[in-house]
Design a protein around this motif. Structure first.
Motif, PDB file in Angstrom:
ATOM      1  N   GLU A  46      50.432  38.166  31.543  1.00  0.00           N
ATOM      2  CA  GLU A  46      50.627  37.794  32.936  1.00  0.00           C
ATOM      3  C   GLU A  46      49.249  37.575  33.532  1.00  0.00           C
ATOM      4  O   GLU A  46      48.335  38.381  33.332  1.00  0.00           O
ATOM      5  N   GLN A  48      46.825  35.262  36.840  1.00  0.00           N
ATOM      6  CA  GLN A  48      46.750  34.469  38.065  1.00  0.00           C
ATOM      7  C   GLN A  48      45.603  33.478  37.927  1.00  0.00           C
ATOM      8  O   GLN A  48      44.560  33.796  37.350  1.00  0.00           O
ATOM      9  N   TYR A  49      45.825  32.286  38.477  1.00  0.00           N
ATOM     10  CA  TYR A  49      44.734  31.321  38.582  1.00  0.00           C
ATOM     11  C   TYR A  49      43.865  31.716  39.772  1.00  0.00           C
ATOM     12  O   TYR A  49      44.370  32.252  40.760  1.00  0.00           O
ATOM     13  N   GLU A  52      44.834  31.839  43.751  1.00  0.00           N
ATOM     14  CA  GLU A  52      46.287  31.815  43.889  1.00  0.00           C
ATOM     15  C   GLU A  52      46.840  33.225  43.810  1.00  0.00           C
ATOM     16  O   GLU A  52      46.224  34.120  43.236  1.00  0.00           O
ATOM     17  N   THR A  53      48.025  33.419  44.384  1.00  0.00           N
ATOM     18  CA  THR A  53      48.677  34.728  44.316  1.00  0.00           C
ATOM     19  C   THR A  53      49.861  34.731  43.362  1.00  0.00           C
ATOM     20  O   THR A  53      50.362  35.795  43.019  1.00  0.00           O
ATOM     21  N   VAL A  55      52.002  34.873  40.122  1.00  0.00           N
ATOM     22  CA  VAL A  55      51.797  35.496  38.811  1.00  0.00           C
ATOM     23  C   VAL A  55      52.472  34.624  37.767  1.00  0.00           C
ATOM     24  O   VAL A  55      53.659  34.304  37.868  1.00  0.00           O
ATOM     25  N   ASN A  56      51.697  34.215  36.758  1.00  0.00           N
ATOM     26  CA  ASN A  56      52.208  33.390  35.665  1.00  0.00           C
ATOM     27  C   ASN A  56      52.418  34.275  34.453  1.00  0.00           C
ATOM     28  O   ASN A  56      51.569  35.111  34.134  1.00  0.00           O
TER      29      ASN A  56
END
Length: 77
Positions: A46, A48-49, A52-53, A55-56
């Motif tokens: 998991e 983040q870029y 950004e907030t 979550v990928n």
């Protein structure tokens, strides 16, 4: 003149401290992204870029490797 040089040196050191260290993910398609790893599971990560907030979450089978900001590398297969 000495105070000017001191001020410039101080500003440069503060800007270096303020920069967030970035992890890198290497996708199998050749794309490389700078991210912040939030969680590293056995089968997925998991992240983040920056800025950004959201979550990928991706399965590790999408990546060739992960390089952490510390310099440690983890291969993915």
């Amino acid at each position: 003149m000495k105070s000017f040089i001191f001020l410039i040196t101080l500003l440069l050191s503060i800007s270096g401290i303020a920069q967030e260290r970035v992890d890198s993910v290497y996708f199998k398609n050749g794309q490389v992204d700078g991210v912040k790893i939030l969680k590293n599971y056995d089968d997925r990560i998991e992240f983040q870029y920056p800025g950004e907030t959201a979550v990928n979450s991706f399965s590790k089978d999408k990546f060739v490797k992960i390089v952490f900001s510390s310099g440690r590398e983890e291969g993915c297969s």
